[in-house]
Design an enzyme around this catalytic site. Structure first.
Site, PDB file in Angstrom:
ATOM      1  N   ASP A  41       0.862  -1.171   0.000  1.00  0.00           N
ATOM      2  CA  ASP A  41       0.000   0.000   0.000  1.00  0.00           C
ATOM      3  C   ASP A  41       0.909   1.234   0.000  1.00  0.00           C
ATOM      4  OD1 ASP A  41      -2.096   1.744   0.019  1.00  0.00           O
ATOM      5  OD2 ASP A  41      -3.177   0.789   1.650  1.00  0.00           O
TER       6      ASP A  41
HETATM    7  C1  BGC Z   1      -5.090   3.179   0.109  1.00  0.00           C
HETATM    8  C2  BGC Z   1      -5.191   2.148  -0.989  1.00  0.00           C
HETATM    9  C3  BGC Z   1      -5.100   2.818  -2.334  1.00  0.00           C
HETATM   10  C4  BGC Z   1      -3.807   3.601  -2.407  1.00  0.00           C
HETATM   11  C5  BGC Z   1      -3.603   4.287  -3.743  1.00  0.00           C
HETATM   12  C6  BGC Z   1      -3.908   4.100  -0.076  1.00  0.00           C
HETATM   13  O1  BGC Z   1      -3.955   5.157   0.813  1.00  0.00           O
HETATM   14  O2  BGC Z   1      -5.040   2.539   1.360  1.00  0.00           O
HETATM   15  O3  BGC Z   1      -6.389   1.430  -0.856  1.00  0.00           O
HETATM   16  O4  BGC Z   1      -5.193   1.874  -3.357  1.00  0.00           O
HETATM   17  O5  BGC Z   1      -3.820   4.591  -1.396  1.00  0.00           O
HETATM   18  O6  BGC Z   1      -4.457   5.324  -3.932  1.00  0.00           O
END
Ligand code: BGC
Length: 751
Positions: A278
């Protein structure tokens, strides 16, 4: 049709590239950067300072060095082509970039939010929706969705409950599979499809206190029986990617847990795709107090099985060459990860065709058929929670006026819900728009916001994207507007109040300590109901809110969620009976925040028949049970039959039931099967969903619905055995229209 290279050629091509790459180039392939210009004043990354161009500049420099594997957050096809050109020019081996994005519930055509789609219990509609999202995404040059989010969520304080399929692993697994199929098609590399990336592995929904990013403790039994199944199902459906989770799991950052990515994902489930962290989660292994520095973080993450790092700036994976030199990372580990990324690029056909057709993108994004599917999805996901005296559907022949009340009733941005960026507000149909368009020529339709928009105490991280923070109309006079709303309601034949949460109050970093309707919404609802005008409450939400007062005082309550681009059109079709609601709750709707986390599938435990000893101030039942949802039809269940009452432990039993629509109108019903094991090596839940089918029945029609309960539905991970077990036992079966179904039978299994 497949655009990809045949499987035989893939390995050779990847091997040849790997043999020519330097460690820095390999590390580059394992690095994914956000690419965005931050609005002035927004500086979420200390490393970047306040300069809005610092981030894109840093990425373009890395592109020039050939050290970027993937980009995220670019959705304009012209920009995607420009960046792809830059990347290819900088990469001496001609390795194209992979573009990823959060395609959560549509790109241009916005579908109902994921929890709503799950509430349809309609796997075909879910698959079609994500196939359209994939088609639009691929048309602009996106190759990979950071979706579906398949985290089980049992605590509605957690804002990301909206992104998943709710509390139940069986429903969650089925919805996960439908989404993976919708995004990817039968295999990676198909025309108009993109890679699916189930996330966040694993346990993110069980955050302590429902606080986003907070730590999680889950037993092995909970992981195997509840939190893993949707991921396992998504992997079996062929998902090409899995994303890690931010938080600590059982005392270790999930993103650094080798057991998860190597032993479970790869060894137990034979996952052959790639794992992405993530955002900033690798770097944050240092923040957690786990890794010593960025080099250590990179070494630990890649050794755990995290192939690619998602980074806003300053990636830890830039330190992989250093970790290689010290021996903290082996060349084999680096190569294995790089191989997985390159293989995806080959399978997607990117080496042969890295660019996107900008003209075609415009045509695909404007496809009217996509809006049709979004409207049908919104109709199928609405859940009729209550309908006293059959107030709904409204009869357009006898109505002369409708008062539409509440700020959310005419808010385009809120109608779409969170996690969308590429929407077109001009084509978004609000509830007020939808009702006016449907009956406005024959019925007087008036709107009053009635109250100010409510605001978060702490701003949303998405507010920086503009238009996400709700605003009152200029010169808004709340007292005058409140009176106007109540006057409109008292002089109308029917009042339609829309209440819930503003879309920036739910989603990531949008957890709450209460479930009350924000702002003065309850007061407004009470004043409208107090006029004596029959009132319909439409709930716009992604989590259950406290509806205790409404459940006793408002005759009709329809949960419309955040219904998407065509939301208002769908809602007016439902209100006026063109279609009947058929959705069912994918979570137990608690009475009060004090009951959460709340699940229907708890064990019997001590004194199960004396629920009044659980709490003395509130019943221990939900306000609306899991699986609940009414319709304009009426369904009866009869003649529950088993093919055998006693079977060998490893055999299957077939259960069937007669479902009859006893009403004068066509309607849909979700037939649900629940199972309970009476005794065995562990105390098993009072009921667990083990089958469902959404059926549409014409007036007075009957259908025999059949389910098979095989060993897979009875096997579970037992704390006694520390392994999977299949007990010989007695099983109760219930079939009906919710988790409180009463029609029941039993069967036995024996060796
Ligand atoms: C989130 C993810 C997301 C990623 C990209 C993160 O803050 O937890 O679910 O895919 O950002 O935007």
């Amino acid at each position: 049709m497949s655009e990809a290279t045949p499987v035989d050629g893939i390995q050779a091509r990847v091997d040849e590239l790997i043999s020519r790459m330097t460690p820095a180039e390999k590390a580059g392939q394992l690095t994914q950067y956000f690419y965005f210009r931050l609005p002035a004043g927004a500086a979420p990354e200390p490393a970047l300072g306040m300069d809005p161009d610092a981030q894109p500049r840093m990425v373009e420099e890395a592109l020039g060095r050939g050290e970027v594997g993937s980009l995220l957050f670019v959705t304009d096809p012209v920009e995607i082509n420009r960046l792809q050109r830059l990347g290819l020019a900088g990469n001496r081996l001609g390795i194209p970039l992979l573009f990823g994005f959060d395609v959560i519930h549509g790109l241009r055509t916005i579908f109902p939010v994921p929890i709503a789609m799950a509430a349809s219990w309609d796997l075909e509609t879910i698959e079609r929706g994500q196939a359209i999202a994939a088609r639009e995404a691929r048309a602009v040059g996106i190759h990979w969705a950071f979706a579906p989010m398949v985290d089980i969520a049992r605590d509605p304080r957690w804002g990301r409950i909206i992104e998943g399929a709710g509390e139940d692993p069986f429903l969650g697994a089925a919805v996960a599979v439908a989404q993976v199929r919708g995004f990817q098609g039968a295999d990676i590399g198909q025309h108009d499809r993109i890679i699916a990336g189930p996330k966040h592995f694993v346990g993110y929904g069980a955050a302590l206190g429902g606080r986003d990013y907070d730590e999680v403790s889950l037993s092995d039994a909970e992981l195997w029986n509840t939190y893993f199944p949707p991921f396992n199902a998504a992997v079996e459906a062929g998902a090409g990617n899995v994303m890690t989770a931010y938080m600590d799991l059982n005392g270790i950052p999930a993103s650094g847990t080798r057991w998860l990515f190597t032993e479970v994902l790869r060894d137990a489930w034979a996952f052959s795709g790639f794992v992405v962290s993530d955002a900033n989660a690798v770097r944050n292994l240092v923040t957690h107090g786990f890794a010593a520095d960025l080099t250590d973080a990179a070494a630990r993450a890649i050794s755990a099985g995290v192939d690619m790092e998602m980074a806003i700036s300053d990636p830890a994976y830039a330190h992989l060459p250093e970790a290689l030199q010290t021996g903290a990372v082996s060349e084999a580990a680096l190569d294995a990860a790089a191989r997985r990324i390159l293989e995806m690029k080959v399978r997607l056909g990117l080496f042969d065709n890295p660019y996107v057709d900008e003209d075609r993108a415009r045509v695909v994004l404007g496809d009217p058929e996509h809006r049709e599917v979004a409207r049908v999805a919104a109709e199928r996901s609405a859940v009729l929670l209550r309908n006293e005296g059959d107030l709904l559907p409204l009869d357009v022949e006898t109505l002369t006026s409708v008062a539409v009340i509440g700020p959310l009733a005419d808010s385009r941005r809120d109608t779409l819900g969170p996690w969308v960026f590429d929407f077109d507000l001009d084509e978004t149909v609000t509830v007020f728009d939808g009702i006016r368009r449907k009956v406005g020529s024959r019925v007087q339709v008036d709107f009053a916001a009635g109250i100010r928009v409510a605001q978060r105490v702490f701003a949303s991280m998405f507010d920086m994207f503009g238009g996400n923070r709700p605003e009152d109309a200029p010169g808004f006079d709340e007292e005058a507007e409140f009176r106007r709303a109540v006057d409109l309601a008292s002089s109308a034949d029917v009042a339609v109040v829309v209440a819930g949460e503003w879309q920036n109050m739910i989603g990531e970093a949008a957890s709450r300590s209460s479930l009350e309707l924000p702002g003065r919404q309850l007061e407004l609802l009470q004043a409208v109901v107090g006029t004596g005008t029959p009132t319909v409450l439409l709930v716009m939400n992604g989590r259950p809110v406290d509806l205790r007062w409404a459940a006793e005082n408002v005759p009709a309550i329809l949960d419309i969620w955040y219904p998407g681009s065509q939301g208002g059109a769908a809602v007016s079709n439902l209100l006026f009976g063109e279609v009947s609601p058929g959705g069912k709750l994918p979570f137990s709707w608690p009475r009060t925040v004090g009951q959460v986390p709340f699940v229907y599938s708890h064990t019997r435990s001590h004194e199960p028949d004396n629920q009044a000893r659980r709490y003395w101030d509130e019943p221990s039942t939900p306000l609306f049970p899991f699986g609940h949802g009414l319709s304009y039809g009426k369904f009866s269940y009869s003649d529950l039959a088993l093919d055998r009452a006693s079977i060998p432990t490893d055999a299957s039993v077939t259960v069937s039931v007669e479902v009859t629509n006893t009403s004068d109108r066509e309607a849909a019903e979700v037939v649900q099967l629940y199972l309970h094991q009476r005794h065995g090596s562990a105390s098993r839940p009072v009921r667990e969903l083990k089958g469902f089918q959404r059926v549409t029945l014409p007036a007075h029609a009957s259908e025999r619905v059949q389910f098979t309960i095989g060993p897979d539905q009875r096997r579970y991970w037992s704390t006694s055995a520390r392994n999977w077990v299949l007990d010989s036992s007695t099983f109760d079966v219930w079939i009906g229209g919710s988790s409180t179904a009463e029609l029941t039978t039993t069967f036995e299994t024996a060796d």
